[in-house]
Design a protein around this motif. Structure first.
Motif, PDB file in Angstrom:
ATOM      1  N   GLU A  77       0.827  -1.208   0.000  1.00 38.58           N
ATOM      2  CA  GLU A  77       0.000   0.000   0.000  1.00 38.58           C
ATOM      3  C   GLU A  77       0.860   1.257   0.000  1.00 38.58           C
ATOM      4  O   GLU A  77       0.533   2.257  -0.659  1.00 38.58           O
ATOM      5  N   LEU A  78       1.981   1.226   0.735  1.00 35.56           N
ATOM      6  CA  LEU A  78       2.909   2.356   0.734  1.00 35.56           C
ATOM      7  C   LEU A  78       3.442   2.621  -0.671  1.00 35.56           C
ATOM      8  O   LEU A  78       3.508   3.774  -1.130  1.00 35.56           O
ATOM      9  N   ALA A  79       3.796   1.553  -1.365  1.00 38.81           N
ATOM     10  CA  ALA A  79       4.308   1.713  -2.727  1.00 38.81           C
ATOM     11  C   ALA A  79       3.249   2.327  -3.635  1.00 38.81           C
ATOM     12  O   ALA A  79       3.567   3.161  -4.505  1.00 38.81           O
ATOM     13  N   GLN A  80       2.001   1.939  -3.428  1.00 34.37           N
ATOM     14  CA  GLN A  80       0.923   2.521  -4.237  1.00 34.37           C
ATOM     15  C   GLN A  80       0.791   4.022  -3.968  1.00 34.37           C
ATOM     16  O   GLN A  80       0.640   4.816  -4.901  1.00 34.37           O
ATOM     17  N   TYR A  81       0.849   4.406  -2.700  1.00 32.92           N
ATOM     18  CA  TYR A  81       0.765   5.826  -2.364  1.00 32.92           C
ATOM     19  C   TYR A  81       1.987   6.583  -2.865  1.00 32.92           C
ATOM     20  O   TYR A  81       1.888   7.749  -3.272  1.00 32.92           O
ATOM     21  N   TRP A  82       3.146   5.973  -2.826  1.00 28.15           N
ATOM     22  CA  TRP A  82       4.342   6.614  -3.378  1.00 28.15           C
ATOM     23  C   TRP A  82       4.153   6.910  -4.867  1.00 28.15           C
ATOM     24  O   TRP A  82       4.527   7.978  -5.347  1.00 28.15           O
ATOM     25  N   ASP A  83       3.582   5.924  -5.559  1.00 30.73           N
ATOM     26  CA  ASP A  83       3.335   6.128  -6.986  1.00 30.73           C
ATOM     27  C   ASP A  83       2.299   7.232  -7.207  1.00 30.73           C
ATOM     28  O   ASP A  83       2.454   8.073  -8.098  1.00 30.73           O
ATOM     29  N   GLN A  84       1.254   7.214  -6.402  1.00 27.25           N
ATOM     30  CA  GLN A  84       0.206   8.223  -6.561  1.00 27.25           C
ATOM     31  C   GLN A  84       0.696   9.618  -6.206  1.00 27.25           C
ATOM     32  O   GLN A  84       0.225  10.613  -6.769  1.00 27.25           O
ATOM     33  N   CYS A  85       1.632   9.697  -5.246  1.00 29.56           N
ATOM     34  CA  CYS A  85       2.183  10.992  -4.829  1.00 29.56           C
ATOM     35  C   CYS A  85       3.434  11.373  -5.619  1.00 29.56           C
ATOM     36  O   CYS A  85       4.074  12.389  -5.294  1.00 29.56           O
ATOM     37  N   PHE A  86       3.817  10.534  -6.606  1.00 32.01           N
ATOM     38  CA  PHE A  86       4.977  10.801  -7.458  1.00 32.01           C
ATOM     39  C   PHE A  86       6.244  11.005  -6.636  1.00 32.01           C
ATOM     40  O   PHE A  86       6.976  11.972  -6.827  1.00 32.01           O
ATOM     41  N   TYR A  87       6.473  10.094  -5.701  1.00 35.91           N
ATOM     42  CA  TYR A  87       7.671  10.160  -4.868  1.00 35.91           C
ATOM     43  C   TYR A  87       8.893   9.760  -5.701  1.00 35.91           C
ATOM     44  O   TYR A  87       8.838   8.808  -6.502  1.00 35.91           O
TER      45      TYR A  87
END
Length: 566
Positions: free
Chosen positions: A300-310
């Motif tokens: 889930e963290l990786a998904q949020y990283w992708d969504q937040c363009f980290y």
């Protein structure tokens, strides 16, 4: 002449006849004169007494009428004063009897009006008292001892009507609030514990005092219950979200989830209790499956990283993500990070969605650019080329507008937060500029590669000639018949061996470009021509596309030209 006067004259004539008749009787009898005189005196006295008595009675009637007129006038003046009307005035001259009758009639009318007003006043006061007791308002100020005027009665009626409307509106409000309060209490499993709550819920609706203070207290009670209900709903919704999250992390099967499906709606106390028990159970399972849960959080963290363009540096900044000691402390760090990221994404969701939209539009733009350089797109089966061109033209218009819109929103966001909005570790507009620059460089590189390829191909054709794009339909190698082959009247070229080795591969005739070639000895170029009387059929005109075939280290190139058979 009046009939009364005629009757009076007739009475006098009758009296005269009666006296004459008496005299005749007295003559016949022979009554002496002195007795006649006495008898006449007696008759006179009787008549006079009768007339005096009648006159006295009429005088008495006159006095009574005059007295009645005086009394009626006094009473009438008093009634007119009490009823606030103009005093009675007799029109023209009239007799005593008519005046008395008129005054008495007017008095009776005034008395009736006074009685009606007093009765209406009493009724309005009773209604006012009842309404004021229900509404807890002061009584209407009016003198009950005096007779109210028509204006005062009208104002009193209007006041009572206003009280009725107020009662109706407050009662409707009370009923609505009471219904909502009962629903909230049922939802919260709350039992009335104060006298006011019991009065609201248990008492008769008609007995409840509809004062402004009570209505305000009702509204306050409803707000408190609704706040508790909202808090309870928020808690229940939070528990449900926690349960769903734990279900996903622990990969709970659907059958086990269905067992608690009944408590996944509603917010009653028993539902909240059941949700809390499920959360406690899942938390215990989570502690037992620490590694599995942490790995699910990392996904889930990786998904949020992708969504937040980290960027990669931002991702590596969260060191616990790469730890392999699955402890409770590590789980807490992951939980805190996922909550922080979730909140960060929700706060900037609009910006991230805008950036994502630009990314998708940019990829689509690059795809259209790639297809534009693909020769196979001209087949145009099903009208795809026309559709692509329309989409491409539309995208070329919308993409700059989207960039400008995002630029304005990001600048506003950066002013509000006093920091830069980064995408993949760099400012968004720098990132966009970099993408355009990379696209430009890629197009330049492709252009140079095409030019280099064309240059090499031209050189190869200058050296080795060109071959037709489509080989002959003969399947096997053709028999070598010298009589059927025309030869050039030139010196044998150094690459004859290479040409002879190429011919069997295509299984057909090899064409050479009708351009002059320098012989190996460096002599003048020789123009090749056909020697036979037969004309070699012209090769069909082909498209400008090129095909390269590599064979024994040599490259054959097919181009559009008039071929000569050699």
């Amino acid at each position: 002449m009046r009939r009364s006067e005629v009757l009076a004259e007739e009475s006098i004539v009758c009296l005269q006849k009666a006296l004459n008749h008496l005299r005749e009787i007295w003559e016949l009898i022979g009554i002496p004169e002195d007795q006649r005189l006495q008898r006449t005196e007696v008759v006179k006295k009787h008549i006079k007494d009768l007339l005096d008595m009648m006159i006295a009675e009429e005088e008495s009637l006159k006095e009574r009428l005059i007295k009645s007129i005086s009394i009626c006038q006094k009473e009438l003046n008093t009634l007119c004063s009490e009823l606030h009307v103009e005093p009675f005035q007799e029109e023209g001259e009239t007799t005593i009897l008519q005046l008395e009758k008129d005054l008495r009639t007017q008095v009776e009318l005034m008395r009736k009006q006074k009685k009606e007003r007093k009765q209406e006043l009493k009724l309005l006061q009773e209604q006012d008292q009842e309404l004021c007791e229900i509404l807890c308002m002061p009584h209407y100020d009016i003198d009950s001892t005096s007779v109210p005027s028509l204006e005062e009665l009208s104002q009193f009626r209007q006041h009572v009507a206003t009280l009725r409307e107020t009662k109706a509106s407050r009662r409707e409000e009370f009923v609505n609030i009471k219904r909502q309060i009962i629903l909230c209490m049922e939802e919260l499993d709350h039992t009335p514990d104060t006298s006011f709550e019991r009065d609201v819920v248990c008492e008769d609706e008609d007995a409840f005092c509809l004062s402004l203070e009570n209505i305000a207290t009702l509204q306050k009670l409803l707000r408190q219950l609704e706040m508790r209900k909202s808090q309870n709903e928020a808690v229940c919704e939070g528990l449900r979200a926690q349960i769903r999250e734990l279900w996903d992390r622990l990969q709970i099967p659907a059958e086990e989830r269905e067992a608690v499906a009944t408590v996944m709606t509603g917010s009653k106390a028993k539902v909240r209790k059941a949700l809390q028990l499920e959360v406690d159970r899942l938390e215990e399972l989570k502690m037992q499956n620490m590694k599995k849960v942490i790995e699910a959080i990392r996904v889930e963290l990786a998904q949020y990283w992708d969504q937040c363009f980290y960027s990669q540096e931002q991702r590596q900044a969260f060191a616990p993500y790469y730890a392999d000691d699955y402890t409770e402390n590590l789980l807490q760090l992951h939980d805190a990070e996922i909550v922080r990221l979730r909140n960060y994404y929700e706060v900037h969701k609009e910006l991230f969605e805008g950036v994502q939209k630009w990314e998708e539009s940019w990829k689509l733009f690059l795809e259209f650019e790639r297809k534009a350089s693909d020769p196979s797109r001209f087949t145009n089966r099903g009208g795809n080329l026309l559709k692509e061109e329309k989409q491409r033209a539309k995208l070329q218009k919308t993409l700059p507008k989207l960039e400008e819109e995002l630029k304005a929103r990001i600048e506003m966001w950066e002013q509000e937060h006093s920091k830069a909005f980064v995408v993949n570790g760099q400012k968004f507009m720098e990132y966009v500029t970099e993408q355009w620059e990379m696209h430009r460089l890629e197009k330049e590189r492709a252009k140079q590669e095409r030019q280099l390829k064309n240059k090499k191909q031209t050189e190869t054709e200058m050296l080795y000639g060109s071959a037709p794009r489509t080989p002959n339909k003969r399947r096997g190698p053709a028999p070598h018949t010298p009589g059927k082959v025309r030869r050039l009247n030139t010196t044998t070229m150094s690459n004859a061996t290479a040409n002879s080795s190429i011919r069997p591969v295509f299984g057909g005739t090899v064409y050479r470009s009708p351009v002059s070639r320098l012989p190996p000895s460096g002599s003048k170029p020789v123009i090749t021509s056909t020697c036979s009387g037969k004309k070699t059929p012209r090769a069909g005109r082909y498209g400008a596309n090129k095909e390269n075939v590599e064979l024994n280290g040599s490259i054959l190139s097919a181009r559009t030209f008039k071929g000569f058979q050699i």
